[in-house]
Design an enzyme around this catalytic site. Structure first.
Site, mmCIF file in Angstrom:
data_model
loop_
_atom_site.group_PDB
_atom_site.id
_atom_site.type_symbol
_atom_site.label_atom_id
_atom_site.label_comp_id
_atom_site.label_asym_id
_atom_site.label_seq_id
_atom_site.Cartn_x
_atom_site.Cartn_y
_atom_site.Cartn_z
ATOM 1 N N GLU A 105 75.161 42.667 50.125
ATOM 2 C CA GLU A 105 73.964 42.264 49.363
ATOM 3 C C GLU A 105 73.548 40.935 49.592
ATOM 4 O OE1 GLU A 105 72.571 41.762 44.772
ATOM 5 O OE2 GLU A 105 74.794 42.022 45.315
ATOM 6 N N LYS A 161 65.423 46.493 46.303
ATOM 7 C CA LYS A 161 66.303 46.601 45.041
ATOM 8 C C LYS A 161 65.492 46.910 43.845
ATOM 9 C CE LYS A 161 70.066 44.429 42.260
ATOM 10 N NZ LYS A 161 70.904 43.352 42.153
ATOM 11 N N CYS A 210 73.916 46.340 44.591
ATOM 12 C CA CYS A 210 74.646 45.804 43.152
ATOM 13 C C CYS A 210 74.840 46.764 42.387
ATOM 14 C CB CYS A 210 73.690 44.638 42.840
ATOM 15 S SG CYS A 210 74.438 43.381 41.774
#
Length: 517
Positions: A279, A336, A385
């Protein structure tokens, strides 16, 4: 057992309330030991018993306080890694405010979790305590599962009772109905233990049957995983190990260009088909068709790259995973969806109270929940995440054809406790979806996880690592993938029928009302 004696017993010594609440906090802390990294998974089947007992003897308000204390012990101790946010001097916050912010966020998250257990205890004392023993069990299991499902759609979700069974324990049950199945079994066992300690007739027999059945079913589900078929996909992953506090400095960005290009080329020599980065591996704004050392390396080698970076969008920026094809061009993009509250964005109503903690200097925006991530080898599930904690995020992508899972995270500056919990979430997602999962992080733990939940490879922490893994694309569908969280509606339906039958049983008939008149 912490049971308050009946008030009618004048000779009984009543346990002081403050001592009772302290004891419940300790019980919550003990239950937390079932979570990674300790992973004493069996403690989850006993940890809620003290709280369950108190719901039968305390007033609703007293039970709510008891549940809050238990929750502070459980969630507070499992979220201690939030303290590692301090110091935030690298984004211009002085040491003292930095310390206060990190502890304040930890306290806020702990209380948010404690509200779940407190609300459960309140509802149990208010409604469940009036029922028969069997109905109490149904109330307890259904309420906890329903509250966890509700909490899982909040932006602060992280810890579920189901996480206590990963990476060891009864995690295979997630194939049936996702996290709710595991949580329901845990709560059922806790309820039956409570009834057994109260010497309820048949409780011990049902406890033994439930435990044996759950363990046996878990073993059968794990043993019946279909073997991999077809050609393997060779995926290389890079663990960059560039601390977040250095990432945005000129030196940190220089290291990112250097280390990820170097890692990419080393993996290419190992014969991988694609390379995965963590990430935000490159903490810059990526622009299409730009020439840089990384796109140059990709064009030279002709091996696609999954790159974690940032891109501009209308109104702000998004954190993304890009597929760069053999020509270094963007083949696909995943933005995301679940952003970290107080870390990657701050609600407008809080912007004047809490200072921004995001590593970007502009607003991060969430991606479209309906997006699908295409690759040259078919569709993939992407979890960036803490999206790993949201089972419905993974399942939706599986329903739309995801054949393997790519998980990427930063995990810096947090301690191994957070890394292990994150890995535990990914194990659950791999098992629920019956998919291979490749996990690349900045500082650890990076991993390769098989559909059985076995961790095939696990990295060390805080060091630069490259690894070439062999995974398989799969198109199987578990019961959870096909039907979702079907168990919760079933439990809610059973509880509703139970309540309606009880009301009908106790409601006076017209003849009875005439007789009373």
């Amino acid at each position: 057992m912490w049971l308050l004696p009946p008030k009618s017993n004048a000779n009984a010594k009543v346990l002081p309330r403050w001592l009772l609440f302290v004891g419940l906090s300790i019980a919550g802390w003990g239950t937390q030991l079932a979570l990674p990294p300790v992973s004493w998974w069996f403690l989850a089947f006993l940890g809620i018993v003290p709280l369950w007992c108190q719901c039968q003897v305390l007033s609703p308000l007293g039970a709510a306080i008891a549940g809050l204390c238990w929750g502070l012990g459980f969630y507070g101790s499992s979220l201690v890694w939030v303290w590692d946010l301090h110091p935030l001097t690298w984004i211009g916050i002085a040491p003292v405010p930095s310390w206060l912010i990190s502890r304040g966020i930890w306290l806020f998250l702990s209380v948010w979790g404690g509200i779940l257990s407190g609300l459960w205890a309140f509802l149990m004392a208010r409604y469940g305590g009036r029922q028969s023993r069997l109905q109490q069990l149904l109330w307890g299991v259904t309420l906890w599962c329903a509250l966890e499902a509700l909490w899982s759609y909040s932006p602060l979700w992280w810890i579920s009772l189901s996480l206590t069974q990963s990476p060891r324990g009864l995690m295979q049950l997630g194939r049936l109905g996702g996290p709710t199945t595991i949580t329901a079994v845990i709560m059922t066992v806790n309820g039956l233990v409570t009834l057994s300690l109260q010497r309820q007739v048949g409780a011990r027999v049902w406890l033994a049957i439930t435990l044996a059945g759950a363990i046996g079913l878990n073993s059968v589900l794990g043993a019946r995983v279909i073997a991999d078929q077809g050609e393997p996909l060779r995926v290389g992953l890079i663990q960059g190990n560039i601390p977040t506090r250095q990432k945005l400095t000129p030196e940190g960005i220089r290291r990112a260009w250097q280390d990820y290009v170097r890692g990419y080329r080393q993996l290419v020599t190992l014969g991988v088909d694609a390379v995965l980065t963590p990430e935000g591996a490159l903490p810059i704004l990526w622009r299409p068709r730009q020439m840089n050392p990384l796109t140059g390396a990709v064009r030279e080698a002709g091996v696609p790259l999954w790159l974690g970076t940032f891109m501009e969008t209308a109104g702000g920026h998004q954190q993304v995973l890009l597929t760069l094809d053999s020509n270094g061009e963007i083949y696909s993009r995943y933005s995301k969806v679940n952003l970290v509250l107080l870390g990657e964005y701050i609600p407008d109503w809080l912007s004047g109270v809490v200072q921004r903690l995001s590593t970007l200097r502009s607003r991060l925006l969430p991606g479209n929940p309906e997006q699908v991530f295409a690759t040259p080898w078919g569709k993939a599930v992407v979890l960036i995440c803490f999206e790993s904690a949201f089972s419905h995020r993974s399942r939706r992508q599986l329903v739309h054809g995801g054949q393997f899972i790519l998980s990427l995270a930063n995990n810096d500056p947090y301690r191994r406790q957070l890394m292990s919990q994150h890995h535990g979430h990914d194990v659950l997602r791999a098992v629920e979806g019956d998919r291979w999962l490749v996990r690349a992080t900045n500082t650890g733990l990076s991993a390769v996880i098989a559909p059985t939940g076995e961790t095939v490879w696990l990295s060390d922490t805080d060091e630069f690592v490259i690894h070439a893994a062999r995974i398989f694309r799969r198109q199987t569908q578990t019961l959870y993938t096909r039907y979702g969280d079907w168990l919760l509606p079933l439990l809610l339906g059973m509880l509703s029928v139970s309540v309606l039958r009880q009301r009908a049983w106790h409601s006076p008939t017209p003849r009875d009302r005439h007789r009373y008149e």
